[in-house]
Write a protein that holds these residues in place. Structure first.
Motif, PDB file in Angstrom:
ATOM      1  N   VAL A 169      88.692 -20.524 -14.842  1.00 33.25           N
ATOM      2  CA  VAL A 169      87.295 -20.569 -14.397  1.00 33.25           C
ATOM      3  C   VAL A 169      87.115 -19.709 -13.148  1.00 33.25           C
ATOM      4  O   VAL A 169      86.144 -18.943 -13.036  1.00 33.25           O
ATOM      5  CB  VAL A 169      86.851 -22.017 -14.136  1.00 33.25           C
ATOM      6  N   VAL A 170      88.033 -19.822 -12.211  1.00 33.66           N
ATOM      7  CA  VAL A 170      87.959 -19.021 -10.989  1.00 33.66           C
ATOM      8  C   VAL A 170      88.103 -17.538 -11.326  1.00 33.66           C
ATOM      9  O   VAL A 170      87.403 -16.688 -10.773  1.00 33.66           O
ATOM     10  CB  VAL A 170      89.050 -19.460  -9.988  1.00 33.66           C
ATOM     11  N   LEU A 171      88.987 -17.231 -12.252  1.00 39.35           N
ATOM     12  CA  LEU A 171      89.184 -15.837 -12.668  1.00 39.35           C
ATOM     13  C   LEU A 171      87.892 -15.265 -13.247  1.00 39.35           C
ATOM     14  O   LEU A 171      87.509 -14.123 -12.961  1.00 39.35           O
ATOM     15  CB  LEU A 171      90.314 -15.769 -13.695  1.00 39.35           C
ATOM     16  N   GLY A 172      87.198 -16.049 -14.050  1.00 40.65           N
ATOM     17  CA  GLY A 172      85.941 -15.599 -14.622  1.00 40.65           C
ATOM     18  C   GLY A 172      84.870 -15.359 -13.571  1.00 40.65           C
ATOM     19  O   GLY A 172      84.113 -14.383 -13.646  1.00 40.65           O
ATOM     20  N   ILE A 173      84.800 -16.228 -12.582  1.00 38.91           N
ATOM     21  CA  ILE A 173      83.818 -16.065 -11.508  1.00 38.91           C
ATOM     22  C   ILE A 173      84.105 -14.799 -10.714  1.00 38.91           C
ATOM     23  O   ILE A 173      83.193 -14.034 -10.364  1.00 38.91           O
ATOM     24  CB  ILE A 173      83.814 -17.304 -10.590  1.00 38.91           C
ATOM     25  N   ARG A 174      85.375 -14.546 -10.446  1.00 40.10           N
ATOM     26  CA  ARG A 174      85.738 -13.333  -9.703  1.00 40.10           C
ATOM     27  C   ARG A 174      85.509 -12.079 -10.552  1.00 40.10           C
ATOM     28  O   ARG A 174      85.116 -11.032 -10.037  1.00 40.10           O
ATOM     29  CB  ARG A 174      87.182 -13.431  -9.218  1.00 40.10           C
ATOM     30  N   ALA A 175      85.724 -12.188 -11.852  1.00 39.08           N
ATOM     31  CA  ALA A 175      85.443 -11.052 -12.735  1.00 39.08           C
ATOM     32  C   ALA A 175      83.950 -10.733 -12.750  1.00 39.08           C
ATOM     33  O   ALA A 175      83.561  -9.555 -12.826  1.00 39.08           O
ATOM     34  CB  ALA A 175      85.929 -11.355 -14.157  1.00 39.08           C
ATOM     35  N   LYS A 176      83.110 -11.743 -12.670  1.00 40.57           N
ATOM     36  CA  LYS A 176      81.662 -11.530 -12.619  1.00 40.57           C
ATOM     37  C   LYS A 176      81.297 -10.629 -11.443  1.00 40.57           C
ATOM     38  O   LYS A 176      80.523  -9.670 -11.582  1.00 40.57           O
ATOM     39  CB  LYS A 176      80.948 -12.872 -12.505  1.00 40.57           C
ATOM     40  N   ALA A 218      93.506  -4.567 -20.224  1.00 39.91           N
ATOM     41  CA  ALA A 218      94.409  -5.719 -20.293  1.00 39.91           C
ATOM     42  C   ALA A 218      93.693  -6.982 -19.846  1.00 39.91           C
ATOM     43  O   ALA A 218      93.236  -7.059 -18.702  1.00 39.91           O
ATOM     44  CB  ALA A 218      95.657  -5.499 -19.420  1.00 39.91           C
ATOM     45  N   GLY A 219      93.594  -7.953 -20.742  1.00 39.88           N
ATOM     46  CA  GLY A 219      93.180  -9.288 -20.351  1.00 39.88           C
ATOM     47  C   GLY A 219      91.767  -9.681 -20.700  1.00 39.88           C
ATOM     48  O   GLY A 219      91.499 -10.853 -20.994  1.00 39.88           O
ATOM     49  N   ALA A 220      90.798  -8.767 -20.606  1.00 38.58           N
ATOM     50  CA  ALA A 220      89.414  -9.140 -20.898  1.00 38.58           C
ATOM     51  C   ALA A 220      89.297  -9.650 -22.331  1.00 38.58           C
ATOM     52  O   ALA A 220      90.065  -9.260 -23.211  1.00 38.58           O
ATOM     53  CB  ALA A 220      88.475  -7.963 -20.672  1.00 38.58           C
ATOM     54  N   ASP A 221      88.315 -10.510 -22.552  1.00 43.24           N
ATOM     55  CA  ASP A 221      88.309 -11.263 -23.809  1.00 43.24           C
ATOM     56  C   ASP A 221      86.894 -11.513 -24.323  1.00 43.24           C
ATOM     57  O   ASP A 221      85.906 -11.064 -23.733  1.00 43.24           O
ATOM     58  CB  ASP A 221      89.043 -12.595 -23.614  1.00 43.24           C
ATOM     59  N   TYR A 222      86.839 -12.250 -25.412  1.00 41.25           N
ATOM     60  CA  TYR A 222      85.561 -12.560 -26.052  1.00 41.25           C
ATOM     61  C   TYR A 222      84.633 -13.319 -25.111  1.00 41.25           C
ATOM     62  O   TYR A 222      83.416 -13.093 -25.107  1.00 41.25           O
ATOM     63  CB  TYR A 222      85.804 -13.377 -27.326  1.00 41.25           C
ATOM     64  N   ALA A 223      85.180 -14.228 -24.314  1.00 47.86           N
ATOM     65  CA  ALA A 223      84.357 -15.028 -23.403  1.00 47.86           C
ATOM     66  C   ALA A 223      83.624 -14.138 -22.414  1.00 47.86           C
ATOM     67  O   ALA A 223      82.420 -14.311 -22.177  1.00 47.86           O
ATOM     68  CB  ALA A 223      85.230 -16.040 -22.662  1.00 47.86           C
ATOM     69  N   LEU A 224      84.326 -13.177 -21.839  1.00 44.49           N
ATOM     70  CA  LEU A 224      83.709 -12.276 -20.868  1.00 44.49           C
ATOM     71  C   LEU A 224      82.675 -11.383 -21.554  1.00 44.49           C
ATOM     72  O   LEU A 224      81.577 -11.163 -21.026  1.00 44.49           O
ATOM     73  CB  LEU A 224      84.792 -11.433 -20.204  1.00 44.49           C
ATOM     74  N   ALA A 225      83.019 -10.874 -22.733  1.00 39.75           N
ATOM     75  CA  ALA A 225      82.081 -10.040 -23.478  1.00 39.75           C
ATOM     76  C   ALA A 225      80.823 -10.822 -23.838  1.00 39.75           C
ATOM     77  O   ALA A 225      79.701 -10.299 -23.777  1.00 39.75           O
ATOM     78  CB  ALA A 225      82.755  -9.493 -24.736  1.00 39.75           C
ATOM     79  N   SER A 226      80.973 -12.085 -24.197  1.00 46.84           N
ATOM     80  CA  SER A 226      79.846 -12.918 -24.549  1.00 46.84           C
ATOM     81  C   SER A 226      78.955 -13.178 -23.339  1.00 46.84           C
ATOM     82  O   SER A 226      77.715 -13.169 -23.439  1.00 46.84           O
ATOM     83  CB  SER A 226      80.343 -14.247 -25.131  1.00 46.84           C
ATOM     84  N   ALA A 227      79.571 -13.407 -22.182  1.00 46.50           N
ATOM     85  CA  ALA A 227      78.801 -13.630 -20.951  1.00 46.50           C
ATOM     86  C   ALA A 227      77.971 -12.408 -20.598  1.00 46.50           C
ATOM     87  O   ALA A 227      76.835 -12.522 -20.115  1.00 46.50           O
ATOM     88  CB  ALA A 227      79.743 -13.993 -19.807  1.00 46.50           C
ATOM     89  N   LEU A 228      78.518 -11.227 -20.844  1.00 45.26           N
ATOM     90  CA  LEU A 228      77.774  -9.985 -20.599  1.00 45.26           C
ATOM     91  C   LEU A 228      76.637  -9.829 -21.606  1.00 45.26           C
ATOM     92  O   LEU A 228      75.509  -9.473 -21.247  1.00 45.26           O
ATOM     93  CB  LEU A 228      78.716  -8.787 -20.675  1.00 45.26           C
ATOM     94  N   LYS A 229      76.929 -10.101 -22.844  1.00 44.18           N
ATOM     95  CA  LYS A 229      75.941  -9.901 -23.909  1.00 44.18           C
ATOM     96  C   LYS A 229      74.752 -10.839 -23.752  1.00 44.18           C
ATOM     97  O   LYS A 229      73.593 -10.463 -24.040  1.00 44.18           O
ATOM     98  CB  LYS A 229      76.598 -10.098 -25.270  1.00 44.18           C
ATOM     99  N   THR A 230      75.003 -12.058 -23.293  1.00 45.67           N
ATOM    100  CA  THR A 230      73.932 -13.051 -23.179  1.00 45.67           C
ATOM    101  C   THR A 230      73.238 -13.018 -21.824  1.00 45.67           C
ATOM    102  O   THR A 230      72.303 -13.781 -21.595  1.00 45.67           O
ATOM    103  CB  THR A 230      74.487 -14.466 -23.426  1.00 45.67           C
TER     104      THR A 230
END
Length: 408
Positions: free
Chosen positions: A81-88, A106-118
């Motif tokens: 969760v912290v990693l995702g917040i920092r990636a934002k 390396a590492g980025a995933d469907y969850a991050l892509a979905s957060a961007l798309k939505t």
């Protein structure tokens, strides 16, 4: 949303010349028409850019959305969760620098892509590789030499995982593709920010590389491969790899192999420059500092050889953690070898072709995505203009206004 940009001095990402007094009509996030006179809907919002330089959104083809620490081994310790917040924060800052598309290595995933798309994150369009694949003891195996597991094959971190043998590689590639990966990432030579592999080390056997390429082809995608050395670059392209990352220590035969295969090389000068500049402040080991010096002595020569041979040269940065704000420095570093026009193409139309998105990204033309920048100044005269984010007066992504200071 309907938009009409008028008074544009257009660099389309491809042509040598710019076209003055152009209008660009955008409908539903797509460029519909470009020219001195366009047929626009009366309902369109009109933005007069006042004769400023207009270009396609930038593309970084070697990026790390989850690269929140300079030492990648530390990223494994960060809760997801912290990693995702920092990636934002990383992605939003990247978009503010004019990069409307990134290819994650390396590492980025469907969850991050979905957060961007939505729209949970307003950041660049993301092409991701999922987990990068490494052999045991390779560049993506971030265990220190004194790390002992009950099972030596168990490493799977935040950015990469260990696989050995044709069957394991095949299964891992299929799994990344199942998770939506746009390309597959392999480590084929030693690297700088890893604890146990010298730069000159060959990684993955030829049959392991070939099976990754074959499996990627079943999804009509491709393999990108970390390869610093000349030997690693040759092994990549003869086994079907499309994109040679870093390509730092190339000789004439390695360059010729890349050209003959129609492959792409993606130099990443910014990370080498940053590590050299920051030195001990980054807390990296002496081994890592020594490996940085080793590749730094060859990087510009390799880029010059690629340019002279007419190779497909992409634009990437490979930055991590606190170094991310140096992303636009890649433009100035390449200026030692390449012209501003060549660099702009590398960061737009060439990268779009690499991503298998020619005509959709990296260009200002009908049917392309409306990813556009309005620049104060002329990057073709001085590429360093792109290093100042205040010079980017308007950012459009998919036809949406992400930044507009034209009235300021």
């Amino acid at each position: 949303m309907l938009l009409l940009l008028k008074g544009c001095r257009v660099f389309d990402g491809v042509c040598d010349d710019v076209a003055d007094n152009q209008s660009i009509y955008i409908e539903d996030g797509i460029i519909r028409e470009v020219g001195e006179r366009v047929a626009a809907s009366a309902a369109a919002t009109v933005i007069d850019v006042g004769g400023r330089f207009v270009m396609p959104g930038l593309i970084d083809a070697h990026f790390h959305a989850y690269g929140v620490e300079v030492n990648p081994a530390l990223i494994d310790r960060i809760p997801p969760v912290v990693l995702g917040i920092r990636a934002k924060a990383i992605l939003e800052a990247t978009l503010a620098r004019g990069f409307t598309t990134v290819r994650d290595a390396a590492g980025a995933d469907y969850a991050l892509a979905s957060a961007l798309k939505t729209g949970l994150i307003h950041g660049p369009r993301l092409f991701y590789a999922g987990m990068a694949l490494s052999q045991t003891g390779g560049h993506g195996d971030l265990r220190s030499p004194d790390h002992h597991d009950i099972c030596a094959c168990a490493y799977c971190g935040a950015l990469s995982m260990v696989v050995d043998g044709v069957d394991e590689v095949r299964r891992a590639v299929r799994e990344q593709l199942r998770r939506g990966a746009h390309q597959i990432k392999l480590f084929v030579s030693g690297g700088v920010l890893s604890p146990s592999d010298p730069i000159w080390m060959n990684q993955f056997a030829d049959d392991e590389i070939r099976v990754a390429v074959a499996e990627a082809a079943t999804r009509r995608c491709y393999v990108m491969a970390h390869a610093h050395t000349n030997e690693a670059a040759i092994r990549c392209v003869i086994n079907g790899v499309r994109s040679v990352e870093h390509a730092t220590m190339l000789e004439a035969d390695g360059v010729a192999a890349i050209v003959a295969a129609g492959a792409y090389a993606v130099p990443t000068l910014a990370i080498i420059d940053a590590i050299q500049d920051m030195g001990p402040k980054l807390g990296l080991s002496q081994v890592m500092a020594d490996k940085t010096r080793e590749v730094a002595g060859h990087a510009l020569t390799s880029l010059d050889r690629l340019r002279g041979a007419g190779a497909n040269i992409g634009f990437g940065t490979d930055l991590l953690g606190s170094l991310m704000d140096r992303q636009t420095r890649e433009f100035s570093l390449r200026r030692e070898v390449c012209s501003p026009l060549e660099i702009l193409r590398q960061a737009t139309s060439v990268n779009a072709a690499l991503l298998q998105m020619a005509g959709k990204l990296g260009t200002i033309a009908p049917d392309a995505f409306a990813d556009l920048l309005v620049i104060e100044g002329d990057p073709l005269a001085d590429i360093a203009v792109l290093g100042d984010t205040s010079s980017i007066r308007l950012i459009l992504q998919d036809g949406r206004i992400r930044k507009n200071t034209l009235d300021a």
